[in-house]
Design a protein around this motif. Structure first.
Motif, PDB file in Angstrom:
ATOM      1  N   UNK A 123       8.675  28.549  19.558  1.00  0.00           N
ATOM      2  CA  UNK A 123       7.717  29.207  19.980  1.00  0.00           C
ATOM      3  C   UNK A 123       6.649  28.602  20.013  1.00  0.00           C
ATOM      4  N   UNK A 124       5.789  28.587  21.151  1.00  0.00           N
ATOM      5  CA  UNK A 124       4.557  27.892  21.439  1.00  0.00           C
ATOM      6  C   UNK A 124       3.392  28.996  21.683  1.00  0.00           C
ATOM      7  N   UNK A 125       2.796  29.134  20.746  1.00  0.00           N
ATOM      8  CA  UNK A 125       1.529  30.128  20.570  1.00  0.00           C
ATOM      9  C   UNK A 125       0.680  30.004  21.709  1.00  0.00           C
ATOM     10  N   UNK A 126       0.414  28.802  22.224  1.00  0.00           N
ATOM     11  CA  UNK A 126      -0.577  28.432  23.410  1.00  0.00           C
ATOM     12  C   UNK A 126      -0.160  29.057  24.583  1.00  0.00           C
ATOM     13  N   UNK A 127       1.152  29.069  24.787  1.00  0.00           N
ATOM     14  CA  UNK A 127       1.628  29.587  26.192  1.00  0.00           C
ATOM     15  C   UNK A 127       2.290  30.768  25.866  1.00  0.00           C
ATOM     16  N   UNK A 128       2.225  31.570  24.880  1.00  0.00           N
ATOM     17  CA  UNK A 128       2.730  32.961  24.712  1.00  0.00           C
ATOM     18  C   UNK A 128       1.587  34.057  25.315  1.00  0.00           C
ATOM     19  N   UNK A 135       3.657  40.105  18.581  1.00  0.00           N
ATOM     20  CA  UNK A 135       4.664  40.595  18.081  1.00  0.00           C
ATOM     21  C   UNK A 135       5.276  39.528  17.045  1.00  0.00           C
ATOM     22  N   UNK A 136       4.874  38.001  17.301  1.00  0.00           N
ATOM     23  CA  UNK A 136       5.311  36.914  16.428  1.00  0.00           C
ATOM     24  C   UNK A 136       4.627  37.126  15.054  1.00  0.00           C
ATOM     25  N   UNK A 137       3.361  37.395  15.303  1.00  0.00           N
ATOM     26  CA  UNK A 137       2.411  37.626  14.144  1.00  0.00           C
ATOM     27  C   UNK A 137       2.810  38.442  13.125  1.00  0.00           C
ATOM     28  N   UNK A 138       3.313  39.666  13.865  1.00  0.00           N
ATOM     29  CA  UNK A 138       3.764  40.742  13.058  1.00  0.00           C
ATOM     30  C   UNK A 138       4.967  40.637  12.351  1.00  0.00           C
ATOM     31  N   UNK A 139       5.770  39.603  12.903  1.00  0.00           N
ATOM     32  CA  UNK A 139       7.156  39.301  12.093  1.00  0.00           C
ATOM     33  C   UNK A 139       6.852  38.295  11.203  1.00  0.00           C
ATOM     34  N   UNK A 140       5.798  37.314  11.226  1.00  0.00           N
ATOM     35  CA  UNK A 140       5.276  36.384  10.184  1.00  0.00           C
ATOM     36  C   UNK A 140       4.893  37.086   9.058  1.00  0.00           C
ATOM     37  N   UNK A 141       3.966  38.154   9.401  1.00  0.00           N
ATOM     38  CA  UNK A 141       3.240  38.821   8.233  1.00  0.00           C
ATOM     39  C   UNK A 141       4.482  39.802   7.524  1.00  0.00           C
TER      40      UNK A 141
END
Length: 144
Positions: A123-128, A135-141
Motif C-alpha cells: 500500500x502506497x498512501x501517497x498514490x491512494x 479505509x486503510x486508516x480505519x483498518x489500522x486503527x
C-alpha cells in the motif's frame, strides 16, 4: 312450423360440421407451428453449442449435421445437442478450429500459460485515493 324446425336442424348440423372442420384446421396449424418452433429452437441451440466448440462457421455446421438425435423435450429444453456436435467434431474436424492447449505452440501463435496469482502490491498512501486511504486508516486503527 315443422318446415322451420327442419331448416333449423339442417342449419345447426351444417354449423357443427363447419365448426369441426375449423377445429381440425386450427389443430393442424398449431401442430405445424409447434414443429417449426421446435426446429428453430433446436437450430439455435446447435448454433450456440457450435460456437462454444469453436466452429469456423456455425451455420454451416448446423446445416451439414444430422439432427436426428436432437429433440426438444416437454419441458422446453433441447437435449442431445452436445453429443451430436461432438460427433460432428470427430467426423468433420475441418469445420472446427483446433483447440489451443495453454503453453503450447500452434501455427504462428503460442498459447500463454495461465497466470499465477501473485502477492498484493504494498500500500502506497501517497498514490491512494481518499476513500482507500480512509479505509486503510480505519483498518489500522481497528487492529486488523
Amino acid at each position: 312450423m315443422s318446415d322451420d324446425v327442419e331448416a333449423l336442424r339442417q342449419f345447426l348440423t351444417a354449423a357443427q360440421a363447419e365448426l369441426a372442420s375449423m377445429r381440425e384446421a386450427h389443430e393442424a396449424a398449431m401442430t405445424r407451428l409447434q414443429a417449426e418452433n421446435d426446429q428453430v429452437l433446436i437450430a439455435s441451440a446447435l448454433r450456440a453449442e457450435a460456437m462454444r466448440l469453436g466452429a469456423h462457421n456455425p451455420d454451416d455446421v448446423v446445416r451439414l449435421m444430422d439432427r436426428g438425435d436432437v429433440v426438444r423435450g416437454e419441458d422446453g429444453q433441447v437435449t442431445g445437442a452436445s453429443a451430436a456436435l461432438e460427433r460432428v467434431r470427430r467426423e468433420r474436424g475441418y469445420l472446427f478450429a483446433a483447440q489451443v492447449v495453454p503453453g503450447t505452440a500452434s501455427g504462428s501463435t503460442i498459447g500463454a500459460v495461465a497466470p499465477r496469482p501473485g502477492e498484493a502490491a504494498p500500500f502506497d498512501a501517497r498514490k491512494a485515493t481518499d476513500a482507500d486511504y480512509a479505509a486503510r486508516k480505519w483498518q489500522l486503527l481497528a487492529g486488523k
